[in-house]
Design an enzyme around this catalytic site. Structure first.
Site, PDB file in Angstrom:
ATOM      1  N   GLY A 130       0.817  -0.922   0.027  1.00  0.00           N
ATOM      2  CA  GLY A 130      -0.201  -0.160  -0.011  1.00  0.00           C
ATOM      3  C   GLY A 130       0.764   1.104   0.165  1.00  0.00           C
ATOM      4  N   SER A 131       1.155   1.777   1.375  1.00  0.00           N
ATOM      5  CA  SER A 131       2.274   2.892   1.221  1.00  0.00           C
ATOM      6  C   SER A 131       3.683   2.314   1.277  1.00  0.00           C
ATOM      7  CB  SER A 131       2.361   3.800   3.187  1.00  0.00           C
ATOM      8  OG  SER A 131       1.013   4.255   3.558  1.00  0.00           O
ATOM      9  N   GLY A 240      -0.857  15.600  -9.308  1.00  0.00           N
ATOM     10  CA  GLY A 240      -2.272  15.714 -10.209  1.00  0.00           C
ATOM     11  C   GLY A 240      -3.200  14.984  -9.375  1.00  0.00           C
ATOM     12  N   GLY A 241      -3.379  13.808  -9.184  1.00  0.00           N
ATOM     13  CA  GLY A 241      -4.221  13.302  -8.120  1.00  0.00           C
ATOM     14  C   GLY A 241      -4.160  13.590  -6.817  1.00  0.00           C
ATOM     15  N   ARG A 242      -3.273  14.162  -5.763  1.00  0.00           N
ATOM     16  CA  ARG A 242      -3.682  14.586  -4.457  1.00  0.00           C
ATOM     17  C   ARG A 242      -4.501  15.681  -4.513  1.00  0.00           C
ATOM     18  NH1 ARG A 242       2.023  12.721  -2.562  1.00  0.00           N
ATOM     19  NH2 ARG A 242       1.327  10.424  -2.109  1.00  0.00           N
ATOM     20  N   PHE A 277     -27.412  31.468  18.003  1.00  0.00           N
ATOM     21  CA  PHE A 277     -26.887  30.446  19.085  1.00  0.00           C
ATOM     22  C   PHE A 277     -25.151  30.459  19.013  1.00  0.00           C
ATOM     23  CE2 PHE A 277     -30.952  28.456  19.974  1.00  0.00           C
ATOM     24  CZ  PHE A 277     -31.209  28.937  21.423  1.00  0.00           C
ATOM     25  N   GLN A 335     -23.175  17.317  13.509  1.00  0.00           N
ATOM     26  CA  GLN A 335     -23.617  17.654  14.878  1.00  0.00           C
ATOM     27  C   GLN A 335     -24.226  18.890  14.890  1.00  0.00           C
ATOM     28  OE1 GLN A 335     -22.009  15.926  17.408  1.00  0.00           O
ATOM     29  NE2 GLN A 335     -23.121  17.167  19.306  1.00  0.00           N
ATOM     30  N   GLU A 362      -4.638   8.066  -2.809  1.00  0.00           N
ATOM     31  CA  GLU A 362      -3.545   8.568  -2.872  1.00  0.00           C
ATOM     32  C   GLU A 362      -2.310   9.400  -2.339  1.00  0.00           C
ATOM     33  OE1 GLU A 362      -3.378   9.906  -6.525  1.00  0.00           O
ATOM     34  OE2 GLU A 362      -4.793   9.481  -6.947  1.00  0.00           O
TER      35      GLU A 362
END
Length: 382
Positions: A130-131, A240-242, A277, A335, A362
């Site tokens: 993976g990484s 580019g992907g990041r 509030f 929330q 990515e």
């Protein structure tokens, strides 16, 4: 230094915004519920020139700047993150073939990808890779004019739906990153099959699937670039992907913020809208601050890539900050809505489920921090 979009960029943003509001947002909830992959939307996006955004015009692409790309992904993600992610992966594939393919490969594939005739998916990750992407084990062994592929790939976006799969595999020669090639596999190739569809927290309309290769024969002509260039090809698309994922995260966060803000004006407690509030006002103010900061980081990284500057650290900063921000903003949007945010009558719970993965793919945000630290301090090892 200018912070305003130019006329063309405004037109692109507004075009995609109208498209998203008409074609994606009204259907996003149903697609999520039924796990429907909206292939028809990709054909419509092709008509807008979105399936080859970074591809040269000579191959039917739009040749848009990276900054213009971010506007597209942000607007699409406001409607549905899964479609924006699928488009980002497809454009990464189209751009890689246009950049690294030989003339015959470009002629054979790029125009079909840019026109939407082919949908692309990219495959790098494995069960134990993976990484640490260079540790992959899927093998491609050369015999005369064929490569024989054996192994599996995981976490493939659009797996089973795409017709076109560039994948990274280890060749018979070399070790580490030097012994890796990139190979193009088409869907109906003998020896290529699909494993399970992952059961995911979010992105339900985007199938994530295992790829299986059992003595799968691939012509030598389907090797993209030189045999040992596979790792380089994989890494070339990361900046580019990041940036794309950062833009997508900004879009999801913006949609969550707008839902929370509108709800706070309508929801009354103690005889007044909850927007009166201070506790709610401060939450909304913090959301807006962080969204704007993330957007500017994404734009800066895209600008640097457009200018040919070294953008790796800035792409990692943009991706890391924007996705962490989006996780926080979507959680706080739930929330603000309270019980209404936890059920599916409102989209904020989907935004929160979907955007979590943006901190993971990515390159995890821990890996982004490694990239940033090494850029700041030099290529150090702990």
């Amino acid at each position: 230094m200018r912070f305003d979009l130019d006329e063309e960029q405004i037109e692109i943003r507004d075009m995609v915004r109208r498209f998203t509001e008409q074609e994606i947002t009204p259907h996003a909830e149903a697609w999520d519920e039924t796990h429907h992959f909206p292939r028809e939307i990709y054909h419509k996006m092709a008509e807008l020139g979105l399936m080859g955004m970074t591809t040269p015009e000579e191959y039917g692409g739009s040749a848009l700047s990276r900054l213009s790309n971010t506007l597209v992904y942000e607007e699409l993600a406001k409607g549905e993150m899964a479609t924006a992610v699928g488009l980002s992966v497809h454009n990464m594939v189209t751009g890689s073939i246009a950049r690294f393919g030989n003339p015959e490969q470009r002629h054979r594939w790029v125009s079909r990808l840019a026109s939407g005739g082919l949908l692309g998916a990219f495959s790098l990750s494995e069960a134990d890779s993976g990484s640490d992407a260079a540790s992959l084990q899927c093998k491609a062994e050369c015999y005369n004019d064929l490569y024989i592929l054996n192994g599996t790939k995981l976490w493939v976006t659009s797996g089973g739906e795409a017709q076109f799969y560039p994948l990274i595999a280890r060749t018979s020669g070399g070790t580490g990153a030097s012994g890796i090639g990139c190979f193009v596999i088409e869907k109906d190739t003998p020896g290529f099959s699909f494993g399970k569809i992952e059961r995911k927290m979010g992105l339900h309309s985007s199938p994530t699937r295992e790829l299986i290769f059992e003595n799968c024969e691939v012509p030598v002509g389907n090797c993209l670039g030189e045999e040992g260039q596979g790792f380089k090809i994989a890494l070339s698309s990361l900046d580019g992907g990041r940036i794309n994922i950062g833009a997508i995260a900004v879009g999801v966060a913006q949609a969550a913020f707008e839902t929370a803000r509108n709800y706070s004006r309508q929801r009354a407690q103690f005889g007044q809208p909850i927007s009166n509030f201070q506790g709610i006002q401060f939450m909304l103010a913090d959301m807006a601050i962080k969204i704007e900061a993330a957007r500017l980081l994404v734009y800066q990284a895209a600008y640097k890539l457009d200018e040919g500057q070294n953008a790796s650290m800035y792409a990692s900063m943009a991706k890391c900050f924007a996705t962490d921000m989006a996780m926080e903003v979507t959680t706080n949007a739930v929330q603000v809505l309270g019980g209404a945010g936890y059920v599916r009558d409102y989209p904020v719970e989907r935004y929160m489920r979907d955007v979590k993965v943006a901190q993971i793919f990515e390159g995890t945000n821990q890996i982004q921090r490694v990239v940033i630290a090494r850029s700041l301090l030099g290529n150090i090892r702990n």
